[in-house]
Design an enzyme around this catalytic site. Structure first.
Site, PDB file in Angstrom:
ATOM      1  N   SER A  45      -7.694   4.187   1.713  1.00 42.18           N
ATOM      2  CA  SER A  45      -7.108   5.058   0.683  1.00 42.18           C
ATOM      3  C   SER A  45      -5.584   5.112   0.721  1.00 42.18           C
ATOM      4  O   SER A  45      -4.976   5.719  -0.158  1.00 42.18           O
ATOM      5  CB  SER A  45      -7.674   6.475   0.815  1.00 42.18           C
ATOM      6  OG  SER A  45      -9.081   6.438   0.771  1.00 42.18           O
ATOM      7  N   ALA A  46      -4.977   4.517   1.729  1.00 40.04           N
ATOM      8  CA  ALA A  46      -3.509   4.440   1.824  1.00 40.04           C
ATOM      9  C   ALA A  46      -2.852   5.818   1.862  1.00 40.04           C
ATOM     10  O   ALA A  46      -1.741   6.012   1.379  1.00 40.04           O
ATOM     11  CB  ALA A  46      -2.944   3.601   0.678  1.00 40.04           C
ATOM     12  N   HIS A  49      -2.585  11.579   5.757  1.00 33.95           N
ATOM     13  CA  HIS A  49      -3.121  12.933   5.617  1.00 33.95           C
ATOM     14  C   HIS A  49      -2.242  13.953   6.332  1.00 33.95           C
ATOM     15  O   HIS A  49      -1.639  13.652   7.358  1.00 33.95           O
ATOM     16  CB  HIS A  49      -4.527  13.002   6.225  1.00 33.95           C
ATOM     17  CG  HIS A  49      -5.530  12.147   5.509  1.00 33.95           C
ATOM     18  ND1 HIS A  49      -6.267  12.608   4.454  1.00 33.95           N
ATOM     19  CD2 HIS A  49      -5.893  10.859   5.696  1.00 33.95           C
ATOM     20  CE1 HIS A  49      -7.069  11.635   4.021  1.00 33.95           C
ATOM     21  NE2 HIS A  49      -6.854  10.558   4.766  1.00 33.95           N
ATOM     22  N   ILE A 335     -11.259   3.789  15.034  1.00 38.41           N
ATOM     23  CA  ILE A 335     -10.111   4.330  14.294  1.00 38.41           C
ATOM     24  C   ILE A 335     -10.458   4.355  12.803  1.00 38.41           C
ATOM     25  O   ILE A 335      -9.982   3.549  12.019  1.00 38.41           O
ATOM     26  CB  ILE A 335      -8.828   3.511  14.587  1.00 38.41           C
ATOM     27  CG1 ILE A 335      -8.630   3.331  16.098  1.00 38.41           C
ATOM     28  CG2 ILE A 335      -7.616   4.185  13.972  1.00 38.41           C
ATOM     29  CD1 ILE A 335      -8.454   4.622  16.904  1.00 38.41           C
ATOM     30  N   GLU A 336     -11.337   5.277  12.457  1.00 41.66           N
ATOM     31  CA  GLU A 336     -11.644   5.501  11.042  1.00 41.66           C
ATOM     32  C   GLU A 336     -10.661   6.551  10.536  1.00 41.66           C
ATOM     33  O   GLU A 336      -9.730   6.924  11.234  1.00 41.66           O
ATOM     34  CB  GLU A 336     -13.093   5.988  10.909  1.00 41.66           C
ATOM     35  CG  GLU A 336     -13.356   7.288  11.638  1.00 41.66           C
ATOM     36  CD  GLU A 336     -14.736   7.882  11.362  1.00 41.66           C
ATOM     37  OE1 GLU A 336     -15.351   7.504  10.358  1.00 41.66           O
ATOM     38  OE2 GLU A 336     -15.187   8.724  12.137  1.00 41.66           O
ATOM     39  N   SER A 341      -3.122   7.652   9.195  1.00 35.83           N
ATOM     40  CA  SER A 341      -2.198   8.777   9.342  1.00 35.83           C
ATOM     41  C   SER A 341      -1.814   8.971  10.800  1.00 35.83           C
ATOM     42  O   SER A 341      -0.674   9.277  11.125  1.00 35.83           O
ATOM     43  CB  SER A 341      -2.861  10.072   8.854  1.00 35.83           C
ATOM     44  OG  SER A 341      -3.631   9.828   7.713  1.00 35.83           O
ATOM     45  N   CYS A 400       6.223 -13.743 -10.818  1.00 38.19           N
ATOM     46  CA  CYS A 400       5.152 -12.837 -11.261  1.00 38.19           C
ATOM     47  C   CYS A 400       5.685 -11.976 -12.387  1.00 38.19           C
ATOM     48  O   CYS A 400       6.564 -11.150 -12.176  1.00 38.19           O
ATOM     49  CB  CYS A 400       4.699 -11.974 -10.082  1.00 38.19           C
ATOM     50  SG  CYS A 400       3.788 -10.506 -10.561  1.00 38.19           S
ATOM     51  N   CYS A 402       4.057  -9.762 -14.273  1.00 33.94           N
ATOM     52  CA  CYS A 402       3.547  -8.388 -14.378  1.00 33.94           C
ATOM     53  C   CYS A 402       4.377  -7.443 -13.507  1.00 33.94           C
ATOM     54  O   CYS A 402       4.742  -6.357 -13.916  1.00 33.94           O
ATOM     55  CB  CYS A 402       2.094  -8.308 -13.933  1.00 33.94           C
ATOM     56  SG  CYS A 402       0.972  -9.293 -14.928  1.00 33.94           S
ATOM     57  N   CYS A 442       0.806 -16.329 -12.306  1.00 38.36           N
ATOM     58  CA  CYS A 442       1.673 -16.653 -11.168  1.00 38.36           C
ATOM     59  C   CYS A 442       0.930 -17.392 -10.062  1.00 38.36           C
ATOM     60  O   CYS A 442       1.563 -17.997  -9.193  1.00 38.36           O
ATOM     61  CB  CYS A 442       2.327 -15.392 -10.620  1.00 38.36           C
ATOM     62  SG  CYS A 442       1.156 -14.166 -10.034  1.00 38.36           S
TER      63      CYS A 442
END
Lengths: 478, 433
Positions: A45-46, A49, A335-336, A341, A400, A402, A442
């Protein structure tokens, strides 16, 4: 013979490798894939937290808030995009409000700064596009968004600049502990090291069992996501979580550091550690779930869907400890979430364990915490753009269309330490192919540049793994 | 700051025709900006024939068609810049662009013609589930690799989407020695021209699976197989109809989208259906002096039509620069309904029409034996029998100038009367598709 071998070049492994280069050590970072960050780190999810979620007394609880606070420094040092945009946990009924209040209480115990419970009006004011059904939310201003693979690559590059050797496409097939060293069998011969950090993600249990008894198990848990075009990236300004209920955790809706919109994930326990497929059923599920947050997401603007595997530990908490069966072997496993974070603090914690075992460490006096700045052409002013093209004309050629990525940026990211060698690796580093055309225009140009810079035949340029060939042969008339 | 009378963004067929026509209409100091390495746009990779039947009354290949315009452009001394990317454009018609020889440029234009063409929809946009291996290409990317770069992208191929590029690539891959297993199409009819179905599939015995879609891509490194299933009326896969095709390559021909990122950012008003700018009879957008033509406005099926439309845009840009384009007078809006999906232009100012107005439109389904009706301000002005209309073939209507003399704000409506129309299933049987 190395002093330390770090197995796994994901976010934990690269953080630890870079941390180790602060000492006078001979270090090797090993990964089975063609690139840094190619496992769990490349598909999550990048989110950085805030840290209210984890129970106090757990390693997750201890390290999340600590790691979060360390993000500004490391991202500045390494020139990695990171935005502290804050997060909401939204509630649509009294039961969910209860869970929001519980999270607030837990956050207080975890020392999360400046949290606030927002009223319905405050939510609407700060996030006008959210569902009308929302009656309140927990606001945590310290939550942030980051580009996980760019961070991991930057850490590896900086570790490399500071003397760490990086061996990609090197798969650990077996390992034995001898008197004062470990002998690691790989597909590229033996590697010897006095100490091992096991950061092997969804394979960490397998690596652990090479030298000791089975003490934990990793259950790969798949999560699927949708990523949407930048034109809808500003639908929300914060990371929006749904309040956890008995029926599950809900999905998140968040902007990415590059301005896209991310929706997901679900959770699905699997046996297969390589199952990165998406399924229409699950993609449908996350889309449906997201409607609770907002019904304004135009899924026709979807650029791509992807899935990631969480390294879910059977113990329920991060496992960061020296193996009881093999001294000098430190597990950094399970490491979930909130692993990304917590990663800076995980590295610090793991290094503390290492320093207790190895008490005569000397500082690396030449350690340089910064890396050569990355030129992000489109972020420059007009004058700076003019200037950089004058200096290096390759910045005047857009590859590229875009994302408006120049040839200069692509060449630079290939030739750095831990540089990109595959089409996907280039995409992760400087984004050609991340845009709405997904590399349609590209792709051939990126392959051409890769072939030229790596002095390879273009037919040998792969998408990701060595086996993911793109071109088969020359045409008849060629 | 560089100054030009007309700046054309895009050096494909639309941009070339617009620039040439602007020059022919008495304007000098024209610049064409092209982001690729050569003029001609996507035509350069379309080495099959069939271009120019309307324009030149002969069959040319894409590069041959482009060459005629490139030669004319050069002979006229029109300036162009290759490998040049426009980064930004604003309402004052100031453009910023870069290339590796001129560096960063600020360009002031009196008139701008937008001719950026379109791009292909991707796997992600249509959310095909499954693994993400190498070997999934849009048909156009594959076409570039095969026809321009000289490399094959696979040996055993499945194609999704029966648009013209998909059909043409089915033939091209076959001729290059690949085995094309099937073309799957979500709709109950093909989106491509009938002649392409015959010449690219039927002639080579390649099956066209209508009302089918892909439910899974297999293979983690390189494509190993594609699962195709039949869909119901709501386009949902029907369980139990899945069939796996072993292959190493998937080509996608699932639609084209006008490339309007620059237009949107500059504040050009867009049509939700065409995904292109809303234009008037002069091909002018809501920003005065900014014109648009070709696939950036709406996706055309023949380049000949692009050329015709772009000539109008180029001539209009010249008129605008010479202050000959009339702004006063009444304004009418066009509206497609009852089977007509969209009409270009969306806005008409009768003052600027010489003799006739051409409307271009697409229908939303395959219909047989319908009547196309045009009403202006509620009054029927035209009625045409159509034996066969399909979404893949653009329709056009000519309206006489005298019919346009009505009140400001009036509507020009075009619709289908479908009482006599046959259902699409019957069509499929008849065509044996």
């Amino acid at each position: 013979m190395y002093d330390v071998a770090v197995i796994g070049a994901g976010i934990a492994g690269t953080f630890i490798a870079r941390e180790l280069t602060k000492y006078d050590l001979k270090i090797v970072l090993i990964d089975k894939d063609t690139d840094i960050s190619n496992g769990t780190t490349k598909a999550n999810s990048a989110i950085v937290h805030a840290g209210y979620d984890a129970k106090d007394g757990t390693l997750k609880g201890l390290l999340n808030a600590k790691g979060n606070a360390m993000y500004d420094k490391v991202c500045t040092e390494l020139d990695v995009p990171f935005k502290r945009i804050g997060s909401f946990v939204i509630a649509t009924n009294e039961e969910e409000m209860e869970s929001v209040r519980d999270l607030y209480e837990r956050g207080i115990k975890n020392n999360i700064p400046n949290m606030k419970i927002l009223t319905e009006e405050e939510v609407k004011e700060m996030e006008p596009n959210l569902s009308k059904d929302i009656i309140g939310a927990l606001y945590a201003p310290t939550a942030g968004i980051v580009s996980p693979w760019e961070l991991s690559v930057a850490l590896a590059e900086n570790a490399g600049d500071n003397g760490c050797e990086i061996r990609l496409e090197t798969e650990v097939t077996d390992m034995k502990k001898e008197d004062d060293k470990f002998v690691i069998d790989t597909n590229h011969g033996e590697i010897e090291a006095k100490y091992i950090f096991n950061c092997a993600g969804v394979y960490a249990d397998k690596i652990n069992e090479m030298v000791g008894e089975k003490t934990f198990e990793i259950v790969p848990t798949r999560g699927q996501y949708n990523i949407l075009d930048k034109s809808v990236g500003s639908l929300v300004n914060h990371v929006i979580f749904q309040a956890p209920t008995k029926s599950g955790k809900g999905v998140l809706v968040a902007p990415t550091v590059h301005g896209n919109l991310l929706v997901g994930p679900d959770a699905e326990g699997l046996d297969d550690r390589e199952a990165l497929e998406t399924t229409s059923e699950r993609i449908g599920f996350i889309r449906e779930k997201s409607r609770k947050t907002t019904d304004k997401i135009d899924f026709r603007k979807t650029i791509t869907s992807f899935s990631g595997l969480r390294a879910k530990p059977s113990t329920g908490d991060f496992i960061i400890e020296e193996s009881k069966d093999a001294s000098g072997f430190i597990n950094v496993a399970g490491i979930e979430s909130p692993g990304l974070s917590a990663a800076p603090a995980i590295a610090e914690y793991a290094i503390d364990i290492f320093r207790n075992i190895n008490t005569d460490l000397k500082d690396n006096e030449n350690f340089n915490p910064t890396r050569k700045p990355v030129i992000r052409f489109m972020e420059l002013s007009d004058e700076e753009k003019a200037e950089i093209i004058k200096k290096d004309s390759r910045y005047g050629t857009i590859i590229c269309r875009c994302e408006n990525i120049t040839e200069g940026e692509i060449v630079d990211c290939i030739n750095r330490n831990a540089g990109g060698k595959t089409v996907d690796a280039i995409k992760r580093r400087v984004r050609p192919g991340m845009g709405r055309c997904q590399g349609g225009f590209c792709g051939p140009r990126v392959m051409e540049i890769l072939a030229r810079e790596l002095k390879e035949d273009i037919k040998n340029i792969v998408k990701d793994s060595r086996k993911s060939y793109i071109l088969t042969e020359e045409t008849k008339q060629a | 700051m560089l100054n030009y009378n007309v700046v054309v963004i895009g050096g494909g067929p639309a941009g070339l025709a617009a620039a040439i026509e602007a020059k022919k209409n008495g304007v000098d100091n024209i610049l064409v900006i092209e982001r690729d390495r050569e003029l001609g746009g996507i035509l350069q990779q379309c080495i099959h024939n069939g271009f120019g039947l309307h324009e030149f009354k002969e069959e040319l290949t894409g590069p041959e068609y482009a060459e005629r315009f490139i030669v004319e452009l050069r002979n006229m001394g029109i300036e162009y810049k290759l490998d040049t990317m426009v980064l930004d454009m604003n309402q004052n018609k100031t453009i910023s662009a870069i290339n590796s020889t001129d560096g960063f440029m600020n360009i002031q234009a009196k008139a701008i013609v937008l001719a950026m063409g379109c791009r292909e929809r991707t796997r992600g946009a249509i959310s095909i589930p499954g693994a993400r291996p190498a070997g999934v290409f849009t048909a156009g990317t594959a076409q570039r690799f095969v026809n321009m770069e000289g490399y094959m992208v696979g040996k055993k191929v499945v194609i999704l989407g029966s648009g013209d590029i998909g059909l043409i690539m089915a033939r091209r891959m076959t001729l290059e020695g690949a085995q094309v297993q099937a073309v799957a199409e979500l709709m109950p009819f093909s989106g491509g021209l009938t002649r392409n179905i015959v010449q690219c599939l039927d002639d080579y015995g390649i099956p066209l699976l209508l009302s089918h879609t892909i439910t899974e891509i297999k293979g983690r490194d390189r494509v190993e197989g594609i699962v195709i299933a039949q869909v119901d009326e709501k386009f949902k896969p029907i369980p139990g109809t899945e069939k796996e095709f072993e292959c190493d390559t998937l080509l996608l021909s699932v639609g084209l989208i006008p490339e309007n990122e620059l237009s949107v950012q500059a504040g050009v008003d867009m049509d939700r259906i065409t995904s292109g700018p809303i234009v008037n009879e002069a091909m002018e957008t809501n920003i005065e002096g900014v014109f648009a033509c070709g696939n950036v406005v709406h996706v055309h099926d023949l380049v000949d039509f692009v050329t015709a439309e772009s000539r109008r845009a180029g001539a209009s840009a010249a008129k605008y620069v010479n202050n000959e384009l009339k702004k006063e007078g009444t304004t009418l809006k066009t509206e497609g309904k009852n089977g007509v999906r969209y009409i270009v232009p969306q806005v008409v100012r009768p003052e600027n029409i010489d003799k006739t107005l051409d409307l271009f439109m697409r229908v939303d389904n395959v219909y047989h034996n319908v009547e196309m009706v045009v009403k202006i301000d509620g009054k029927e002005v035209k009625r045409m029998k159509k034996r066969h209309v399909a979404p893949g073939e653009m329709e056009s209507v000519k309206i006489k100038k005298e019919d346009l003399s009505c009140a400001d704000g009036s509507k020009i409506e075009v619709y289908l009367e479908k009482e006599a129309c046959l259902k699409k299933e019957v069509y499929l049987e008849k065509e044996g598709a």
